[in-house]
Design a protein around this motif. Structure first.
Motif, PDB file in Angstrom:
ATOM      1  N   MET A   1       0.113  35.903  38.019  1.00  0.00           N
ATOM      2  CA  MET A   1      -0.042  36.128  39.457  1.00  0.00           C
ATOM      3  C   MET A   1       1.359  36.363  40.023  1.00  0.00           C
ATOM      4  N   VAL A   2       1.609  37.572  40.488  1.00  0.00           N
ATOM      5  CA  VAL A   2       2.934  37.952  40.966  1.00  0.00           C
ATOM      6  C   VAL A   2       2.815  39.284  41.697  1.00  0.00           C
ATOM      7  N   PRO A   3       3.489  39.528  42.786  1.00  0.00           N
ATOM      8  CA  PRO A   3       4.483  38.686  43.466  1.00  0.00           C
ATOM      9  C   PRO A   3       3.906  37.711  44.489  1.00  0.00           C
ATOM     10  N   TRP A   4       2.604  37.426  44.409  1.00  0.00           N
ATOM     11  CA  TRP A   4       2.065  36.288  45.159  1.00  0.00           C
ATOM     12  C   TRP A   4       0.924  35.682  44.351  1.00  0.00           C
ATOM     13  N   CYS A   5       0.554  34.455  44.744  1.00  0.00           N
ATOM     14  CA  CYS A   5      -0.470  33.692  44.023  1.00  0.00           C
ATOM     15  C   CYS A   5      -1.631  33.386  44.957  1.00  0.00           C
ATOM     16  N   GLY A   6      -2.835  33.488  44.413  1.00  0.00           N
ATOM     17  CA  GLY A   6      -4.007  33.185  45.220  1.00  0.00           C
ATOM     18  C   GLY A   6      -4.160  34.184  46.352  1.00  0.00           C
ATOM     19  N   ARG A   7      -4.715  33.709  47.469  1.00  0.00           N
ATOM     20  CA  ARG A   7      -5.012  34.581  48.600  1.00  0.00           C
ATOM     21  C   ARG A   7      -3.857  34.612  49.600  1.00  0.00           C
ATOM     22  N   THR A   8      -3.581  35.805  50.106  1.00  0.00           N
ATOM     23  CA  THR A   8      -2.672  35.986  51.237  1.00  0.00           C
ATOM     24  C   THR A   8      -3.515  36.389  52.443  1.00  0.00           C
ATOM     25  N   GLU A   9      -3.387  35.645  53.528  1.00  0.00           N
ATOM     26  CA  GLU A   9      -4.308  35.763  54.659  1.00  0.00           C
ATOM     27  C   GLU A   9      -4.327  37.169  55.243  1.00  0.00           C
ATOM     28  N   ASN A  10      -5.530  37.742  55.250  1.00  0.00           N
ATOM     29  CA  ASN A  10      -5.760  39.087  55.790  1.00  0.00           C
ATOM     30  C   ASN A  10      -4.852  40.144  55.150  1.00  0.00           C
ATOM     31  N   GLY A  11      -4.289  39.810  53.976  1.00  0.00           N
ATOM     32  CA  GLY A  11      -3.430  40.744  53.258  1.00  0.00           C
ATOM     33  C   GLY A  11      -2.083  40.961  53.905  1.00  0.00           C
ATOM     34  N   ARG A  12      -1.693  40.137  54.873  1.00  0.00           N
ATOM     35  CA  ARG A  12      -0.453  40.377  55.598  1.00  0.00           C
ATOM     36  C   ARG A  12       0.566  39.269  55.324  1.00  0.00           C
ATOM     37  N   PHE A  13       1.830  39.669  55.237  1.00  0.00           N
ATOM     38  CA  PHE A  13       2.909  38.693  55.208  1.00  0.00           C
ATOM     39  C   PHE A  13       4.100  39.260  55.972  1.00  0.00           C
ATOM     40  N   ARG A  14       4.953  38.359  56.414  1.00  0.00           N
ATOM     41  CA  ARG A  14       6.100  38.734  57.237  1.00  0.00           C
ATOM     42  C   ARG A  14       7.386  38.476  56.463  1.00  0.00           C
ATOM     43  N   ASN A  15       8.326  39.397  56.561  1.00  0.00           N
ATOM     44  CA  ASN A  15       9.681  39.204  56.053  1.00  0.00           C
ATOM     45  C   ASN A  15      10.628  39.502  57.200  1.00  0.00           C
ATOM     46  N   GLY A  16      11.173  38.436  57.799  1.00  0.00           N
ATOM     47  CA  GLY A  16      11.952  38.612  59.017  1.00  0.00           C
ATOM     48  C   GLY A  16      11.045  39.108  60.131  1.00  0.00           C
ATOM     49  N   GLY A  17      11.406  40.215  60.749  1.00  0.00           N
ATOM     50  CA  GLY A  17      10.607  40.746  61.846  1.00  0.00           C
ATOM     51  C   GLY A  17       9.619  41.804  61.427  1.00  0.00           C
ATOM     52  N   VAL A  18       9.487  42.028  60.108  1.00  0.00           N
ATOM     53  CA  VAL A  18       8.624  43.104  59.622  1.00  0.00           C
ATOM     54  C   VAL A  18       7.360  42.508  59.005  1.00  0.00           C
ATOM     55  N   VAL A  19       6.207  43.021  59.400  1.00  0.00           N
ATOM     56  CA  VAL A  19       4.923  42.600  58.836  1.00  0.00           C
ATOM     57  C   VAL A  19       4.456  43.666  57.845  1.00  0.00           C
ATOM     58  N   HIS A  20       4.056  43.224  56.656  1.00  0.00           N
ATOM     59  CA  HIS A  20       3.589  44.135  55.613  1.00  0.00           C
ATOM     60  C   HIS A  20       2.107  43.900  55.350  1.00  0.00           C
ATOM     61  N   GLN A  21       1.388  44.956  55.008  1.00  0.00           N
ATOM     62  CA  GLN A  21      -0.050  44.893  54.732  1.00  0.00           C
ATOM     63  C   GLN A  21      -0.300  45.190  53.266  1.00  0.00           C
ATOM     64  N   MET A  22      -0.958  44.249  52.563  1.00  0.00           N
ATOM     65  CA  MET A  22      -1.366  44.435  51.182  1.00  0.00           C
ATOM     66  C   MET A  22      -2.860  44.767  51.125  1.00  0.00           C
ATOM     67  N   PRO A  23      -3.329  45.363  50.026  1.00  0.00           N
ATOM     68  CA  PRO A  23      -4.765  45.670  49.909  1.00  0.00           C
ATOM     69  C   PRO A  23      -5.611  44.409  50.025  1.00  0.00           C
ATOM     70  N   GLN A  24      -6.672  44.493  50.793  1.00  0.00           N
ATOM     71  CA  GLN A  24      -7.560  43.347  51.025  1.00  0.00           C
ATOM     72  C   GLN A  24      -8.677  43.377  49.980  1.00  0.00           C
ATOM     73  N   ASP A  25      -8.376  42.777  48.819  1.00  0.00           N
ATOM     74  CA  ASP A  25      -9.287  42.855  47.678  1.00  0.00           C
ATOM     75  C   ASP A  25     -10.026  41.552  47.420  1.00  0.00           C
ATOM     76  N   ALA A  26     -10.013  40.632  48.388  1.00  0.00           N
ATOM     77  CA  ALA A  26     -10.777  39.387  48.278  1.00  0.00           C
ATOM     78  C   ALA A  26     -11.358  39.088  49.648  1.00  0.00           C
ATOM     79  N   GLY A  27     -12.394  39.865  50.022  1.00  0.00           N
ATOM     80  CA  GLY A  27     -12.902  39.755  51.377  1.00  0.00           C
ATOM     81  C   GLY A  27     -11.827  40.247  52.326  1.00  0.00           C
ATOM     82  N   PRO A  28     -11.454  39.416  53.311  1.00  0.00           N
ATOM     83  CA  PRO A  28     -10.398  39.872  54.224  1.00  0.00           C
ATOM     84  C   PRO A  28      -8.996  39.694  53.660  1.00  0.00           C
ATOM     85  N   HIS A  29      -8.876  39.024  52.513  1.00  0.00           N
ATOM     86  CA  HIS A  29      -7.571  38.628  52.006  1.00  0.00           C
ATOM     87  C   HIS A  29      -7.108  39.518  50.846  1.00  0.00           C
ATOM     88  N   ALA A  30      -5.839  39.370  50.491  1.00  0.00           N
ATOM     89  CA  ALA A  30      -5.272  39.971  49.278  1.00  0.00           C
ATOM     90  C   ALA A  30      -5.091  38.858  48.257  1.00  0.00           C
TER      91      ALA A  30
END
Length: 275
Positions: free
Chosen positions: A56-85
């Motif tokens: 599991m890389v570069p994240w583990c388990g579910r990421t909420e709604n496929g989104r994560f923030r790095n500083g002021g930038v929000v990134h969208q990952m594919p939502q392949d577990a219901g609403p999550h990534a």
């Protein structure tokens, strides 16, 4: 240098390591997962392209709604577990084998690419001994820093199929992360609850869990990592997943990978015959 057998197997994307009565088959074309782990003739992992034991890389388990923030930038990952990534992109990638393989060791790598927004490299090392397997994974960058997680998702067979009893799991976590209706940790810590589980647990002294097939085999899963997810809601398998952070950790427990501070995680699975 790779053996002739390994070079032949690389053509069909299967790399086999052998030590004593243990044999590991690695599938670099299938996300560099362990396709098979045989100990004294017994296959201990659930079989199939989606099972075995995958990174599991570069994240583990579910990421909420496929989104994560790095500083002021929000990134969208594919939502392949219901609403999550879920479970990262490494399990879908074709990894390359690095030079220097032996009969008992092999290493692989892949470069992060779309949909992951940051350049970087992931490496995975397999070291097999007659009585244990050690896995090491690292996430590195030479450019921008970014949050990341790493871990493994093994599917241990609930029953080894030779007429014995189902596996018994023993572990003593310090706490259990409360799971919300969205299947993500709420941030509240509970006293460990009884299963069945699809839950994250904290083990601040390191992951330490033992799977026992009575009268057959015992496997101890250890890791310096402080988080483990246990999933045993399916009848075929029990999953014990050491990981560098909890589900949704890109948002709740970000661990930055920088050019001078890579992320590294390791786990050892040690076995003992009970016959």
């Amino acid at each position: 240098m790779a053996t002739h057998e390994q070079q032949t197997q690389a053509n069909d994307a299967r790399i086999r390591l052998c030590a004593g009565n243990a044999e590991v088959t690695i599938r670099p074309d299938k996300g560099c997962r362990i396709g098979s782990l045989v100990v004294d003739g017994a296959e201990i992992l659930r079989q199939g392209d989606n099972f075995g034991a995958f990174p599991m890389v570069p994240w583990c388990g579910r990421t909420e709604n496929g989104r994560f923030r790095n500083g002021g930038v929000v990134h969208q990952m594919p939502q392949d577990a219901g609403p999550h990534a879920i479970h990262g992109t490494g399990r879908h990638a074709a990894w390359r084998q690095a030079p220097g393989a032996t009969e008992t060791t092999a290493s692989f790598y892949y470069d992060l690419t779309d949909p992951w927004p940051y350049p970087g490299r992931v490496t995975q090392l397999f070291e097999l001994a007659p009585e244990h397997l050690t896995l090491t994974m690292a996430v590195e960058t030479t450019a921008d820093s970014f949050p990341a997680q790493a871990g493994w998702h093994p599917w241990f067979r609930r029953n080894l199929g030779s007429g014995g009893q189902d596996v018994q799991l023993e572990f003593t976590p310090a706490w259990q992360e409360e799971r919300g209706e969205n299947h993500l940790p709420t941030g509240r810590r509970l006293d460990p609850q009884s299963g069945p589980w699809d839950d994250c647990f904290g083990m601040p002294d390191g992951v330490d869990a033992t799977l026992t097939w009575p009268g057959e085999l015992k496997v101890r899963v250890t890791s310096p990592a402080e988080w483990v997810v246990v999933y045993d809601e399916q009848s075929e398998a029990v999953c014990v997943e050491p990981q560098s952070g909890p589900p949704n950790g890109l948002n709740t427990h970000p661990r930055l990978v920088t050019p001078i501070d890579p992320l590294e995680i390791t786990t050892t699975w040690a076995w003992e015959q009970l016959r």
